[in-house]
Write a protein that holds these residues in place. Structure first.
Motif, mmCIF file in Angstrom:
data_model
loop_
_atom_site.group_PDB
_atom_site.id
_atom_site.type_symbol
_atom_site.label_atom_id
_atom_site.label_comp_id
_atom_site.label_asym_id
_atom_site.label_seq_id
_atom_site.Cartn_x
_atom_site.Cartn_y
_atom_site.Cartn_z
ATOM 1 N N GLY A 110 0.825 -1.200 0.000
ATOM 2 C CA GLY A 110 0.000 0.000 0.000
ATOM 3 C C GLY A 110 0.858 1.248 0.000
ATOM 4 N N ALA A 111 0.315 2.319 0.510
ATOM 5 C CA ALA A 111 1.019 3.603 0.516
ATOM 6 C C ALA A 111 2.371 3.468 1.213
ATOM 7 N N GLY A 112 3.395 4.019 0.580
ATOM 8 C CA GLY A 112 4.749 3.944 1.127
ATOM 9 C C GLY A 112 5.563 2.797 0.580
ATOM 10 N N ASP A 113 4.889 1.829 -0.052
ATOM 11 C CA ASP A 113 5.598 0.718 -0.676
ATOM 12 C C ASP A 113 5.855 1.032 -2.147
ATOM 13 N N ARG A 114 6.858 0.371 -2.726
ATOM 14 C CA ARG A 114 7.219 0.610 -4.121
ATOM 15 C C ARG A 114 7.197 -0.709 -4.890
ATOM 16 N N VAL A 115 6.701 -0.643 -6.129
ATOM 17 C CA VAL A 115 6.623 -1.803 -7.024
ATOM 18 C C VAL A 115 7.361 -1.438 -8.307
ATOM 19 N N ALA A 116 8.369 -2.220 -8.657
ATOM 20 C CA ALA A 116 9.213 -1.896 -9.819
ATOM 21 C C ALA A 116 8.935 -2.837 -10.981
ATOM 22 N N PHE A 117 9.070 -2.294 -12.187
ATOM 23 C CA PHE A 117 8.823 -3.059 -13.405
ATOM 24 C C PHE A 117 9.629 -2.426 -14.541
ATOM 25 N N THR A 124 -0.158 -3.615 -17.042
ATOM 26 C CA THR A 124 -0.834 -4.095 -15.834
ATOM 27 C C THR A 124 0.096 -4.140 -14.628
ATOM 28 N N TYR A 125 1.420 -4.161 -14.821
ATOM 29 C CA TYR A 125 2.326 -4.051 -13.672
ATOM 30 C C TYR A 125 2.085 -2.730 -12.935
ATOM 31 N N GLU A 126 2.001 -1.651 -13.692
ATOM 32 C CA GLU A 126 1.738 -0.340 -13.081
ATOM 33 C C GLU A 126 0.341 -0.290 -12.484
ATOM 34 N N VAL A 127 -0.634 -0.847 -13.195
ATOM 35 C CA VAL A 127 -2.009 -0.863 -12.701
ATOM 36 C C VAL A 127 -2.080 -1.556 -11.340
ATOM 37 N N GLY A 128 -1.380 -2.700 -11.195
ATOM 38 C CA GLY A 128 -1.387 -3.423 -9.927
ATOM 39 C C GLY A 128 -0.863 -2.588 -8.779
ATOM 40 N N ALA A 129 0.199 -1.820 -9.041
ATOM 41 C CA ALA A 129 0.744 -0.941 -8.006
ATOM 42 C C ALA A 129 -0.265 0.140 -7.639
ATOM 43 N N ARG A 130 -0.870 0.749 -8.640
ATOM 44 C CA ARG A 130 -1.794 1.849 -8.381
ATOM 45 C C ARG A 130 -3.076 1.383 -7.691
ATOM 46 N N LEU A 131 -3.531 0.185 -7.989
ATOM 47 C CA LEU A 131 -4.751 -0.323 -7.357
ATOM 48 C C LEU A 131 -4.617 -0.389 -5.840
ATOM 49 N N CYS A 132 -3.415 -0.722 -5.356
ATOM 50 C CA CYS A 132 -3.244 -0.848 -3.905
ATOM 51 C C CYS A 132 -2.666 0.421 -3.273
ATOM 52 N N ALA A 134 0.320 1.710 -3.940
ATOM 53 C CA ALA A 134 1.784 1.706 -3.898
ATOM 54 C C ALA A 134 2.349 2.603 -5.003
ATOM 55 N N GLU A 135 3.634 2.881 -4.911
ATOM 56 C CA GLU A 135 4.300 3.731 -5.907
ATOM 57 C C GLU A 135 4.857 2.864 -7.039
ATOM 58 N N PRO A 136 4.433 3.104 -8.293
ATOM 59 C CA PRO A 136 5.003 2.370 -9.421
ATOM 60 C C PRO A 136 6.364 2.950 -9.797
ATOM 61 N N VAL A 137 7.351 2.075 -10.014
ATOM 62 C CA VAL A 137 8.724 2.517 -10.289
ATOM 63 C C VAL A 137 9.250 1.808 -11.537
ATOM 64 N N LEU A 145 18.260 0.327 -8.693
ATOM 65 C CA LEU A 145 17.200 0.927 -7.907
ATOM 66 C C LEU A 145 17.625 1.090 -6.446
ATOM 67 N N ASP A 146 17.052 2.080 -5.783
ATOM 68 C CA ASP A 146 17.180 2.188 -4.333
ATOM 69 C C ASP A 146 16.255 1.134 -3.728
ATOM 70 N N PRO A 147 16.792 0.172 -2.972
ATOM 71 C CA PRO A 147 15.933 -0.896 -2.450
ATOM 72 C C PRO A 147 15.028 -0.463 -1.292
ATOM 73 N N ALA A 148 15.214 0.739 -0.774
ATOM 74 C CA ALA A 148 14.400 1.197 0.356
ATOM 75 C C ALA A 148 12.924 1.242 -0.036
ATOM 76 N N GLY A 149 12.094 0.525 0.676
ATOM 77 C CA GLY A 149 10.664 0.515 0.407
ATOM 78 C C GLY A 149 10.247 -0.290 -0.802
ATOM 79 N N LEU A 150 11.214 -0.907 -1.480
ATOM 80 C CA LEU A 150 10.905 -1.694 -2.674
ATOM 81 C C LEU A 150 10.456 -3.088 -2.229
ATOM 82 N N LYS A 151 9.183 -3.369 -2.403
ATOM 83 C CA LYS A 151 8.616 -4.613 -1.897
ATOM 84 C C LYS A 151 8.408 -5.671 -2.965
#
Length: 364
Positions: A110-117, A124-132, A134-137, A145-151
């Protein structure tokens, strides 16, 4: 009620409708090379398995029948070279798009988490991040990438849309980096059986993962390799702790593959002949379309695997879409897959032999 859709981009395919109308007005009809939906028949042995399981009045299980799990583990070992795969290492899903879109939510992100693609990627990778929330990266090299918050880190090899294939040593490097930083890695390998100028390798291969599935999951689909897009048949393989948690969540959500589709999946994964025959069809279409596009002034980049030709005339992608629509050919603009695709179009191989032949003539 809050409008969750407001978090999402405009559904890209709606923007293609005017060009589809132009292409459909061609005297000989449209050649649709845009979406990439299979057009060839479902193999007879798969249809038979579906029909024979049609009398399924009870609820199926989310984890699938033991026969299905046997088929999944057997295929993963036989085709991907994985070792020691048990039922705990596999999980059927209701088509891979459902999984991609809802995975971050099911993982509790959710908010504060990051999803990279990848920077050029299936939307749909970005869509999945936005649905919850999270920040799409998007990334060029995930290990930068900076691994901080990257889930959650998505890989996609062979790539949609480019057809690029990650080399085994590259996969090994990325898996090691993800493990070092505690980042969960999901590898979308839905086009793995469609390598042309490269041999795609799974993250589950022991040379890549070191024989351990900790922190990694592979996503596979039967839509393209077996013409089963209409069946919504796909599955996950990898880290049993991750899949066990997803199984618990999906039980509560009732995310069950229908029993007849489970039976059809068993038949599909147990037969290699129809896969080989379908590959031959796509290989012939690929050869014909590639030669025609190049003769028409296109350059084909990457495209060493998958069902697409990543093509450019070194102009804005929508100019190319318009040009081809006037010829009655519909393709996907590259910017559907990210701004980095703004000068390419994606040309799908998923049209009948007759329609491919029509496209070749129009490009001549």
């Amino acid at each position: 009620m809050s409008a969750v859709s407001s978090r999402l981009p405009v559904f890209p395919w709606d923007k293609l409708e005017p060009y589809k109308a132009t292409a459909a007005a061609h005297p000989d009809g449209i050649v649709d090379l845009s979406v990439g939906t299979p057009v060839d028949p479902v193999p007879a042995l798969i249809q038979r398995a579906l029909v024979e399981a049609a009398d399924s009045p009870g609820y199926p299980t989310v984890w699938g029948t033991p026969a299905l799990r046997d088929a999944l583990t057997g295929w993963v070992e036989r085709r991907l070279g994985a070792r020691g795969v048990t039922h705990a290492n596999v999980l059927p899903v209701v088509g891979s798009k459902e999984l991609v879109a809802w995975l971050p939510t099911q993982l509790g992100l959710g908010a504060g988490d990051r999803v990279a693609f990848p920077r050029l990627a299936y939307p749909t990778y970005e869509v999945g991040a936005r649905l919850c929330g999270a920040e799409p990266v998007p990334y060029d090299d995930p290990t930068q990438l900076d691994p901080a918050g990257l889930k959650l880190l998505w890989l996609n090899s062979p790539s949609n849309p480019t057809g690029a294939v990650l080399a085994p040593e590259e996969l090994t490097r990325i898996v090691a980096w993800a493990r070092e930083h505690g980042v969960l890695l999901f590898s979308d390998e839905c086009y793995l059986e469609l390598g042309w100028e490269a041999e795609p390798v799974s993250v589950l291969h022991p040379d890549v993962c070191g024989g351990s599935y900790d922190g990694i999951v592979a996503v596979h689909s039967l839509s393209k390799r077996s013409n089963l897009a209409g069946y919504r048949a796909a599955f996950l393989a990898g880290d049993q702790a991750v899949l066990g948690e997803l199984l618990k969540i999906r039980k509560h959500g009732g995310m069950m593959t229908p029993a007849p589709v489970q039976a059809a999946t068993v038949a599909a994964l147990g037969d290699d002949t129809h896969v080989r025959e379908q590959r031959e069809r796509y290989a012939a279409r690929r050869s014909a379309l590639r030669a025609a596009l190049e003769a028409h002034g296109f350059r084909i980049d990457h495209s060493e695997a998958s069902l697409y030709l990543w093509s450019t005339r070194d102009e804005p992608c929508w100019d190319t879409v318009a040009h081809l629509a006037e010829l009655g050919i519909l393709v996907a603009p590259g910017d559907f897959y990210g701004p980095a695709g703004e000068r390419h179009v994606r040309v799908a191989l998923t049209a009948t032999d007759e329609r491919v032949e029509a496209a070749v003539k129009r490009l001549g």
